[in-house]
Design an enzyme around this catalytic site. Structure first.
Site, PDB file in Angstrom:
ATOM      1  N   ARG A 155       0.836  -1.190   0.000  1.00 25.00           N
ATOM      2  CA  ARG A 155       0.000   0.000   0.000  1.00 25.00           C
ATOM      3  C   ARG A 155       0.877   1.248   0.000  1.00 25.00           C
ATOM      4  O   ARG A 155       1.710   1.447   0.879  1.00 25.00           O
ATOM      5  CB  ARG A 155      -0.934   0.013   1.195  1.00 25.00           C
ATOM      6  CG  ARG A 155      -1.698   1.300   1.281  1.00 25.00           C
ATOM      7  CD  ARG A 155      -3.059   1.174   1.918  1.00 25.00           C
ATOM      8  NE  ARG A 155      -3.595   2.500   2.179  1.00 25.00           N
ATOM      9  CZ  ARG A 155      -4.246   3.223   1.288  1.00 25.00           C
ATOM     10  NH1 ARG A 155      -4.481   2.738   0.077  1.00 25.00           N
ATOM     11  NH2 ARG A 155      -4.684   4.422   1.593  1.00 25.00           N
TER      12      ARG A 155
ATOM     13  N   TRP B   3      -1.114  13.646   7.325  1.00 24.05           N
ATOM     14  CA  TRP B   3      -0.998  12.824   6.126  1.00 24.05           C
ATOM     15  C   TRP B   3      -0.636  13.642   4.896  1.00 24.05           C
ATOM     16  O   TRP B   3      -0.848  13.221   3.763  1.00 24.05           O
ATOM     17  CB  TRP B   3      -2.286  12.005   5.927  1.00 24.05           C
ATOM     18  CG  TRP B   3      -2.495  11.039   7.071  1.00 24.05           C
ATOM     19  CD1 TRP B   3      -1.568  10.696   8.031  1.00 24.05           C
ATOM     20  CD2 TRP B   3      -3.683  10.302   7.397  1.00 24.05           C
ATOM     21  NE1 TRP B   3      -2.107   9.801   8.919  1.00 24.05           N
ATOM     22  CE2 TRP B   3      -3.394   9.534   8.563  1.00 24.05           C
ATOM     23  CE3 TRP B   3      -4.949  10.208   6.822  1.00 24.05           C
ATOM     24  CZ2 TRP B   3      -4.346   8.698   9.154  1.00 24.05           C
ATOM     25  CZ3 TRP B   3      -5.881   9.366   7.419  1.00 24.05           C
ATOM     26  CH2 TRP B   3      -5.582   8.621   8.563  1.00 24.05           C
TER      27      TRP B   3
ATOM     28  N   HIS C  22     -12.159  -5.348  10.455  1.00 24.14           N
ATOM     29  CA  HIS C  22     -11.021  -6.100   9.900  1.00 24.14           C
ATOM     30  C   HIS C  22     -11.193  -7.605  10.028  1.00 24.14           C
ATOM     31  O   HIS C  22     -10.429  -8.365   9.468  1.00 24.14           O
ATOM     32  CB  HIS C  22      -9.732  -5.683  10.596  1.00 24.14           C
ATOM     33  CG  HIS C  22      -9.483  -4.212  10.493  1.00 24.14           C
ATOM     34  ND1 HIS C  22      -9.948  -3.318  11.433  1.00 24.14           N
ATOM     35  CD2 HIS C  22      -8.865  -3.480   9.553  1.00 24.14           C
ATOM     36  CE1 HIS C  22      -9.591  -2.104  11.071  1.00 24.14           C
ATOM     37  NE2 HIS C  22      -8.948  -2.169   9.935  1.00 24.14           N
TER      38      HIS C  22
ATOM     39  N   CYS D 173     -14.397   1.894  12.161  1.00 22.21           N
ATOM     40  CA  CYS D 173     -14.353   2.580  10.872  1.00 22.21           C
ATOM     41  C   CYS D 173     -13.889   1.647   9.760  1.00 22.21           C
ATOM     42  O   CYS D 173     -13.406   0.552  10.025  1.00 22.21           O
ATOM     43  CB  CYS D 173     -13.421   3.772  10.950  1.00 22.21           C
ATOM     44  SG  CYS D 173     -11.719   3.301  11.284  1.00 22.21           S
TER      45      CYS D 173
HETATM   46  N1  GLN Z   1     -15.226   8.635   7.861  1.00 22.89           N
HETATM   47  C1  GLN Z   1     -14.164   7.729   7.552  1.00 22.89           C
HETATM   48  C2  GLN Z   1     -14.695   6.342   7.167  1.00 22.89           C
HETATM   49  O1  GLN Z   1     -15.645   5.879   7.699  1.00 22.89           O
HETATM   50  C3  GLN Z   1     -13.209   7.577   8.712  1.00 22.89           C
HETATM   51  C4  GLN Z   1     -12.014   6.790   8.315  1.00 22.89           C
HETATM   52  C5  GLN Z   1     -10.968   6.695   9.400  1.00 22.89           C
HETATM   53  O2  GLN Z   1     -11.242   6.838  10.558  1.00 22.89           O
HETATM   54  N2  GLN Z   1      -9.760   6.432   9.037  1.00 22.89           N
HETATM   55  O3  GLN Z   1     -14.119   5.679   6.327  1.00 22.89           O
HETATM   56 ZN    ZN Z   2     -11.156   5.190  12.143  1.00 27.82          ZN
END
Ligand code: GLN
Ligand code: ZN
Length: 745
Positions: free
Chosen positions: A508, A554, A686, A718
């Protein structure tokens, strides 16, 4: 034998200038090429890298900087720390199984490498781990380079840092056994022709206990005592070595590498270096700006009196920067001039080396040219309107009404019952959506048609959520490639590279935006998507923004002003966006800050300052929201120990966090520390498993013991965008049913 170290870099990008390694590894995984072909590509990349480094005029060329996936994983394999569940056919397959899992066998855990955006695989060290020299990658690559006529300096992850990065029962207690493996390796490397070996110990730029400092001392007494060893360079980076510096200075190693960009505090501790060589890391290995050669030379010169010899180096491995600015033909001349990627940094090091050892006069022209290309006059890039607005801010801009009053107003406004259900923002992204986005970007899909397709997708996702029965809906983020890149593309002050890829983990790669000037928002960014979603439904839609800290974390950020000041500019743009969202009818706004913790300085001493500006920026971004508007934030991790107070200080009405994998341990800490809404993730995105109603109800019941139902939210972790829709739908249906059970019970 040449006993001086010479100028050098601590490491180099390895993915290939055109991500050749990523492509080859992914094709190998897909069964499209065999391991011979993969090895051929890898050998070609190594050869090109060594040749480039040797041609750049470095005094010493680093070796063993190549990795198929991760250098921490390589080290685990090399020392025989392979958990039994992975014992498999070939070495390459074992390596990839540890990285990615195999037939139900879970992979090693992955986590951030210190405060960078690189992720490593966490070695597992158990009582059954038997250290042995099980792999000889560093020796093989040394020999491979020698056959090309290039004598490299093998780079190894240091034994103490390796154990500190590992998990298991007190890994550090296994140090002595591990040192024997390193000792054996040093002998083999020397026999194979290594004159110098580099051992990386970045773990020592964080606060360490006396026992850990002792371990460092013991390690380098032992390794420096190996008869017939190469010379040893020990490097600490991403900060200052602090108390570890005298420890290394007292040890019999030959050279110490200092990060004089992130860790310039070490400059005041160099008195005791004696006759050691110091590698002065004055060229920033983590950011992309052209070096101020004058200032860098001055820093290195400070060391001249206190060390046996001073050499010029990069502050850390160049893994975190792209290969070459020269191919970025789309950037404006001024921005391009200001940048230095890996290839340009090699040249800077070579110039600085000549200046230091042969006098600045020998490179006067190069210095003058570099100074000109830094374009220090930035008046043309100033945004006086933004600066004036920031100057005029008062404390009220950072404060909303009292939390209790906000909660009451939001209850009336949103009419949500106890334990409302929601998601974190994204929905599964189909190949179709990605293709539409790419086509639009390439100009093959016109604006009107693109808009129509995205709206169709948003409508589909809204209806889907209504059918599932979620209380607070999202638009699904189909228009976003990446949560930071998307905002960078819509704000002034950022530039995008075409080829500026850096490794995030394994195959990645990410292409961080370049924040080079004052930031402002030319027009609303997310309003047309979130506003459209809200127009479709009577249920509240939660708008999604990326927070200022994460946008900086980032991106490659300008270094000519404090980060806090840049963060405020980003925050101001987001603040305007929040206002516009409210005007478009949105009653809930989520500001994601997954990187809040990642930027935390390695030493506690630096944390208060950082947290102050980070919190300040979040509050500026959200402080303009009406008290009736519910502000959410999302944090991407579950270990909060040291930052609970900071999270509370963000002042969000609802905080969602990752919790499913840690079995909701986080709820107790945060439930007590944050007096407002809390949404611990109850679906581990995950995991391949879809949790049952009972699984989720169990987690929610546990959470409800710590947090009152009026404050508790039910949501997944998330990252829904990375999953397939059928499993997401099944999990969310179970989540809605579980919340109903717990409410009723
Ligand atoms: N709003 C984003 C999602 O749901 C948050 C991603 C994250 O926390 N890295 O993908
Ligand atoms: Zn997250």
């Amino acid at each position: 034998m040449n006993n001086t170290l010479g100028s050098t870099v601590l490491g180099y990008p390895r993915i290939g200038p055109n991500r050749e390694l990523k492509r080859a590894v992914e094709r190998y995984w897909a069964g499209q090429i065999d391991d011979d072909e993969l090895r051929r590509v890898a050998a070609g990349l190594r050869r090109d890298t060594w040749r480039e480094l040797a041609a750049a005029g470095l005094g010493s060329v680093p070796g063993n900087t190549f990795s198929y996936y991760d250098q921490v994983l390589d080290t685990a394999l090399m020392v025989g720390a392979v958990p039994a569940r992975f014992s498999g056919p070939g070495p390459l397959d074992t390596l990839f199984a540890m990285a990615r899992g195999r037939d139900g066998v879970p992979a090693l855990e992955m986590t951030k490498f210190f405060d960078t955006n690189y992720h490593y695989l966490v070695p597992e060290i158990g009582p059954e781990t038997r250290f042995e020299l099980a792999g000889r990658k560093p020796v093989e690559e040394l020999v491979e380079a020698l056959e090309l006529g290039i004598r490299t300096r093998p780079v190894l992850l240091g034994p103490v840092t390796f154990l500190l990065l590992a998990k298991g029962h007190r890994p550090l207690e296994r140090l002595d056994a591990l040192l024997e493996v390193y000792a054996e390796l040093l002998v083999e490397l020397h026999a194979a022709g290594a004159e110098w070996v580099q051992l990386d110990e970045p773990a020592f730029v964080a606060d360490r206990t006396p026992a850990e400092l002792d371990a460092l001392a013991r390690a380098y007494q032992r390794l420096a005592g190996v008869p017939g060893r190469p010379r040893l360079l020990v490097a600490g980076y991403y900060g200052d070595l602090g108390p570890a510096l005298p420890v290394l200075a007292d040890s019999p190693v030959d050279a110490i590498g200092l990060d004089l960009v992130a860790g310039s505090a070490d400059l005041s501790r160099v008195a005791a270096l004696g006759d050691k060589t110091v590698l002065a890391g004055v060229v920033d290995g983590r950011n992309v700006w052209r070096t101020d050669l004058e200032a860098a030379l001055a820093k290195a010169a400070v060391l001249l009196g206190s060390a046996g010899r001073v050499e010029i180096g990069s502050s850390c491995p160049l893994l975190h920067v792209p290969y070459d600015v020269a191919v970025e033909t789309g950037l404006s001349g001024v921005v391009r001039d200001r940048l230095a990627f890996a290839r340009q940094k090699l040249r800077e090091i070579e110039i600085l080396d000549r200046a230091l050892h042969h006098g600045r006069d020998t490179v006067a022209e190069e210095f003058a040219d570099a100074a000109r290309r830094r374009h220090p006059d930035r008046t043309g890039e100033r945004d006086d309107r933004v600066r004036a607005r920031l100057d005029a801010l008062g404390t009220t801009h950072f404060r909303r009404g009292p939390a209790g009053r906000r909660a009451r107003l939001q209850r009336d406004n949103l009419k949500l019952g106890p334990i409302p259900t929601t998601t974190i923002g994204s929905f599964p992204q189909t190949a179709r959506i990605r293709a539409d986005r790419a086509a639009h970007r390439a100009g093959r899909l016109d604006g009107g048609e693109y808009e129509r397709r995205m709206r169709a997708e948003i409508e589909r996702v809204v209806r889907l959520q209504e059918r599932i029965g979620l209380d607070v809906l999202v638009h699904g983020e189909p228009e976003r490639n990446d949560m930071v890149q998307y905002f960078a593309e819509h704000l002034d002050g950022f530039a995008a590279t075409e080829h500026g890829w850096v490794q995030s983990y394994g195959t990645r790669c990410v292409r961080p935006p370049v924040l080079y000037a004052d930031v402002s928002r030319p027009e609303p960014i997310t309003v047309r998507w979130s506003g459209f979603a809200q127009s479709l439904t009577a249920r509240p839609v939660k708008a999604m923004l990326t927070g200022p800290v994460t946008i900086l974390a980032w991106s490659f950020v300008r270094d000519d002003q404090p980060l806090g000041q840049t963060a405020r500019q980003v925050a101001l743009a987001l603040r305007d966006e929040v206002r516009d969202l409210e005007a478009a009818g949105l009653r809930i706004v989520q500001v994601d800050e997954p990187a809040l913790r990642e930027l935390l300085p390695p030493r506690t001493a630096g944390r208060a300052d950082y947290l102050a500006w980070a919190i300040d920026a979040f509050r500026l971004a959200t402080g303009g929201a009406a008290d009736t508007t519910q502000v959410h934030t999302h944090l991407c991790y579950s270990e909060f120990g040291d930052v609970v107070d900071a999270i509370d200080a963000l002042g969000a009405d609802v905080t969602t966090v990752e919790a499913a994998r840690s079995n909701m341990e986080v709820v107790a800490a945060l439930g007590a520390g944050i007096g407002r809404g809390l949404g611990p993730g109850v679906y581990d995105v995950h995991s391949p498993e879809v949790p049952t109603v009972d699984d989720i109800a169990g987690l929610l019941t546990a959470a409800a013991r710590e947090v009152a139902p009026e404050r508790l939210w039910a949501n997944p972790d998330c990252g829904l965008k990375t999953r397939a829709e059928p499993e997401v739908v099944a999990a969310l249906r179970n989540l809605v049913a579980a919340a109903a059970t717990v409410r009723g019970g």
